[in-house]
Design a protein around this motif. Structure first.
Motif, PDB file in Angstrom:
ATOM      1  N   ASP A   1       4.997   0.664  10.014  1.00 32.51           N
ATOM      2  CA  ASP A   1       4.187  -0.537   9.208  1.00 32.51           C
ATOM      3  C   ASP A   1       4.422   0.037   7.861  1.00 32.51           C
ATOM      4  OD1 ASP A   1       3.222  -2.564   8.226  1.00 32.51           O
ATOM      5  OD2 ASP A   1       1.316  -2.762   9.398  1.00 32.51           O
ATOM      6  N   GLU A   2       5.054  -0.986   7.199  1.00 35.06           N
ATOM      7  CA  GLU A   2       5.191  -0.740   5.494  1.00 35.06           C
ATOM      8  C   GLU A   2       4.023  -1.223   4.664  1.00 35.06           C
ATOM      9  OE1 GLU A   2       7.669   0.798   3.447  1.00 35.06           O
ATOM     10  OE2 GLU A   2       8.471   1.398   5.329  1.00 35.06           O
ATOM     11  N   ARG A   3       2.998  -1.422   5.454  1.00 34.72           N
ATOM     12  CA  ARG A   3       1.787  -2.040   4.735  1.00 34.72           C
ATOM     13  C   ARG A   3       0.657  -0.823   5.102  1.00 34.72           C
ATOM     14  NH1 ARG A   3       3.693  -5.341   0.694  1.00 34.72           N
ATOM     15  NH2 ARG A   3       1.616  -6.123   0.775  1.00 34.72           N
ATOM     16  N   LEU A   4      -0.038  -0.596   3.654  1.00 35.04           N
ATOM     17  CA  LEU A   4      -1.206   0.206   3.925  1.00 35.04           C
ATOM     18  C   LEU A   4      -2.341  -1.070   3.826  1.00 35.04           C
ATOM     19  CD1 LEU A   4      -2.937   2.870   3.617  1.00 35.04           C
ATOM     20  CD2 LEU A   4      -2.614   2.614   1.339  1.00 35.04           C
ATOM     21  N   ARG A   5      -3.141  -1.069   4.787  1.00 35.57           N
ATOM     22  CA  ARG A   5      -4.470  -1.992   4.870  1.00 35.57           C
ATOM     23  C   ARG A   5      -5.598  -1.253   4.739  1.00 35.57           C
ATOM     24  NH1 ARG A   5      -0.265  -3.529   7.875  1.00 35.57           N
ATOM     25  NH2 ARG A   5       0.267  -5.865   7.855  1.00 35.57           N
ATOM     26  N   LEU A   6      -6.304  -1.538   3.461  1.00 39.10           N
ATOM     27  CA  LEU A   6      -7.659  -0.674   3.446  1.00 39.10           C
ATOM     28  C   LEU A   6      -9.011  -1.433   3.991  1.00 39.10           C
ATOM     29  CD1 LEU A   6      -7.217  -0.401  -0.522  1.00 39.10           C
ATOM     30  CD2 LEU A   6      -6.413   0.916   1.286  1.00 39.10           C
TER      31      LEU A   6
ATOM     32  N   GLU B   1      -6.360  -7.367   4.694  1.00 38.09           N
ATOM     33  CA  GLU B   1      -5.649  -8.215   5.433  1.00 38.09           C
ATOM     34  C   GLU B   1      -4.181  -7.901   5.398  1.00 38.09           C
ATOM     35  OE1 GLU B   1      -7.046 -12.175   5.720  1.00 38.09           O
ATOM     36  OE2 GLU B   1      -9.036 -11.676   6.577  1.00 38.09           O
ATOM     37  N   GLN B   2      -3.609  -8.258   4.080  1.00 38.17           N
ATOM     38  CA  GLN B   2      -2.319  -8.027   3.671  1.00 38.17           C
ATOM     39  C   GLN B   2      -2.009  -6.744   3.335  1.00 38.17           C
ATOM     40  OE1 GLN B   2      -1.350 -11.039   0.693  1.00 38.17           O
ATOM     41  NE2 GLN B   2      -2.389 -12.447   1.656  1.00 38.17           N
ATOM     42  N   GLY B   3      -2.594  -6.019   2.645  1.00 39.68           N
ATOM     43  CA  GLY B   3      -2.494  -4.613   2.346  1.00 39.68           C
ATOM     44  C   GLY B   3      -1.734  -4.404   1.288  1.00 39.68           C
ATOM     45  N   LEU B   4      -1.191  -3.135   0.651  1.00 33.84           N
ATOM     46  CA  LEU B   4      -0.348  -2.700  -0.118  1.00 33.84           C
ATOM     47  C   LEU B   4       0.953  -2.024   0.406  1.00 33.84           C
ATOM     48  CD1 LEU B   4      -2.999  -0.824  -2.510  1.00 33.84           C
ATOM     49  CD2 LEU B   4      -1.875  -3.130  -2.999  1.00 33.84           C
ATOM     50  N   ARG B   5       1.970  -2.322  -0.228  1.00 33.90           N
ATOM     51  CA  ARG B   5       3.258  -1.621   0.169  1.00 33.90           C
ATOM     52  C   ARG B   5       3.176  -0.088  -0.012  1.00 33.90           C
ATOM     53  NH1 ARG B   5       8.161  -3.459  -3.218  1.00 33.90           N
ATOM     54  NH2 ARG B   5       6.942  -1.902  -4.647  1.00 33.90           N
ATOM     55  N   TRP B   6       3.653   0.658   0.986  1.00 33.66           N
ATOM     56  CA  TRP B   6       3.279   2.154   0.773  1.00 33.66           C
ATOM     57  C   TRP B   6       4.295   2.890  -0.207  1.00 33.66           C
ATOM     58  CZ3 TRP B   6       0.088   5.350   3.632  1.00 33.66           C
ATOM     59  CH2 TRP B   6       0.473   6.567   3.451  1.00 33.66           C
ATOM     60  N   PRO B   7       3.580   3.327  -1.090  1.00 33.11           N
ATOM     61  CA  PRO B   7       4.457   3.536  -2.249  1.00 33.11           C
ATOM     62  C   PRO B   7       5.110   4.808  -2.296  1.00 33.11           C
ATOM     63  CG  PRO B   7       1.976   4.476  -2.376  1.00 33.11           C
ATOM     64  CD  PRO B   7       2.226   3.709  -0.907  1.00 33.11           C
ATOM     65  N   LEU B   8       5.150   5.606  -1.086  1.00 34.33           N
ATOM     66  CA  LEU B   8       5.791   6.757  -1.078  1.00 34.33           C
ATOM     67  C   LEU B   8       7.020   7.085  -0.123  1.00 34.33           C
ATOM     68  CD1 LEU B   8       2.766   9.096  -0.514  1.00 34.33           C
ATOM     69  CD2 LEU B   8       3.868   8.950  -2.626  1.00 34.33           C
ATOM     70  N   ARG B   9       8.177   7.551  -0.911  1.00 31.59           N
ATOM     71  CA  ARG B   9       9.478   7.857  -0.228  1.00 31.59           C
ATOM     72  C   ARG B   9       9.650   9.392  -0.483  1.00 31.59           C
ATOM     73  NH1 ARG B   9       8.359   3.609   1.224  1.00 31.59           N
ATOM     74  NH2 ARG B   9       9.359   1.744   1.329  1.00 31.59           N
ATOM     75  N   GLY B  10      10.167   9.867   0.673  1.00 24.41           N
ATOM     76  CA  GLY B  10      10.786  11.306   0.666  1.00 24.41           C
ATOM     77  C   GLY B  10       9.698  12.276   1.382  1.00 24.41           C
ATOM     78  N   PRO B  11       9.903  13.359   1.770  1.00 26.50           N
ATOM     79  CA  PRO B  11       9.281  14.187   2.556  1.00 26.50           C
ATOM     80  C   PRO B  11       8.326  14.946   1.521  1.00 26.50           C
ATOM     81  CG  PRO B  11      11.214  15.164   2.316  1.00 26.50           C
ATOM     82  CD  PRO B  11      11.339  13.937   2.071  1.00 26.50           C
ATOM     83  N   GLN B  12       6.993  15.309   1.747  1.00 26.66           N
ATOM     84  CA  GLN B  12       6.020  15.945   1.230  1.00 26.66           C
ATOM     85  C   GLN B  12       5.578  15.517  -0.034  1.00 26.66           C
ATOM     86  OE1 GLN B  12       7.392  20.048   1.034  1.00 26.66           O
ATOM     87  NE2 GLN B  12       7.375  20.316   3.254  1.00 26.66           N
ATOM     88  N   GLN B  13       5.560  14.085  -0.100  1.00 27.99           N
ATOM     89  CA  GLN B  13       5.032  13.383  -1.273  1.00 27.99           C
ATOM     90  C   GLN B  13       3.548  12.966  -0.988  1.00 27.99           C
ATOM     91  OE1 GLN B  13       7.155  12.817  -4.039  1.00 27.99           O
ATOM     92  NE2 GLN B  13       8.423  14.367  -3.017  1.00 27.99           N
ATOM     93  N   SER B  14       3.031  12.661  -2.386  1.00 29.66           N
ATOM     94  CA  SER B  14       1.422  12.553  -2.239  1.00 29.66           C
ATOM     95  C   SER B  14       1.108  11.435  -3.459  1.00 29.66           C
ATOM     96  CB  SER B  14       0.711  13.743  -2.296  1.00 29.66           C
ATOM     97  OG  SER B  14       0.888  14.402  -3.534  1.00 29.66           O
TER      98      SER B  14
END
Length: 250
Positions: A41-46, A73-86
């Motif tokens: 899921d591309e969305r991060l729901r808080l 309910e709608q959440g935020l788009r997941w902001p990270l791309r690539g391995p070992q990112q924070s």
């Protein structure tokens, strides 16, 4: 949960639900088009927010003002791309400083990317000038009614997010006035002392344009004079805010 995929998110919230912080991690990155990439899921729901309150979101590729209900309910788009990112997101209760402001006019806007998007408090929506066979060239401009007379000390700008740099602006200027600028396209001469010119770095973070003095104004004319990429004839922007005297622009 990090045990269910390549992503992990950990959220803390105050007991009164006025503030929250979220720690995000990409442990690894699935191959584009793989079963794992499609499943995620591309969305991060808080959680643990007041659905009827408005919150300011600050963090990597995520910035703006959303209600607790939208964040949960709608959440935020997941902001990270690539391995070992924070990344770290900070969420605090508060209204957008551009509440009541409206766009009067602009020189160009593409369908689906209207100029009003720069005032909506959502970094995922953008203004983008027309593109195609007859795309207009620089300079590009937007005139804004601030909704009331304000004591303005700075203007803040956020480039489009998500890693796409198309239309990023390098040079521009702002002009504040008590009355709207008549025929803006005929009044863009930098000879006027009313302009505050600026140059922006080539990064995705908020940019602050400090005015030489606090100006009392009801209208703002934003001018994009040159792009970061000299081959780009178009302009884009995610958000624009004014900072008023006595306010905290955090």
């Amino acid at each position: 949960s990090p045990f269910e995929g390549h992503r992990a998110a950990l959220q803390y919230a105050t007991n009164d639900r006025s503030e929250s912080v979220v720690f995000l991690y990409n442990l690894w990155q699935p191959i584009e088009g793989s079963v794992e990439s499609v499943r995620v899921d591309e969305r991060l729901r808080l959680r643990a927010l007041n659905p009827d309150e408005t919150y300011q979101v600050q963090g990597q590729n995520s910035s703006g003002y959303l209600t607790g209900r939208e964040l949960m309910e709608q959440g935020l788009r997941w902001p990270l791309r690539g391995p070992q990112q924070s990344a770290i997101l900070r969420i605090r209760k508060g209204r957008s400083p551009m509440t009541g402001a409206t766009v009067i006019d602009c020189d160009s806007e593409s369908a689906g990317y209207p100029a009003r998007n720069i005032l909506d408090g959502d970094s995922n929506t953008i203004w983008h000038t027309e593109f195609g066979s007859s795309e207009p060239r620089y300079p590009h401009w937007i005139q804004i009614d601030l909704g009331r007379v304000r004591e303005v000390k700075a203007v803040r700008l956020l480039p489009r997010q998500g890693g796409d740099r198309n239309g990023w602006i390098r040079d521009g200027a702002c002009r504040l006035a008590m009355n709207p600028i008549v025929n803006p396209k005929d009044n863009l001469s930098m000879d006027s002392k009313d302009w505050t010119p600026f140059s922006l770095d080539n990064g995705p973070d908020w940019k602050t344009v400090e005015l030489p003095e606090v100006l009392r104004a009801r209208y703002l004319l934003f001018l994009a004079r040159a792009p970061q990429n000299p081959e780009h004839p178009w302009a884009s922007l995610a958000e624009l805010e004014v900072v008023e005297a006595g306010s905290d622009p955090r």
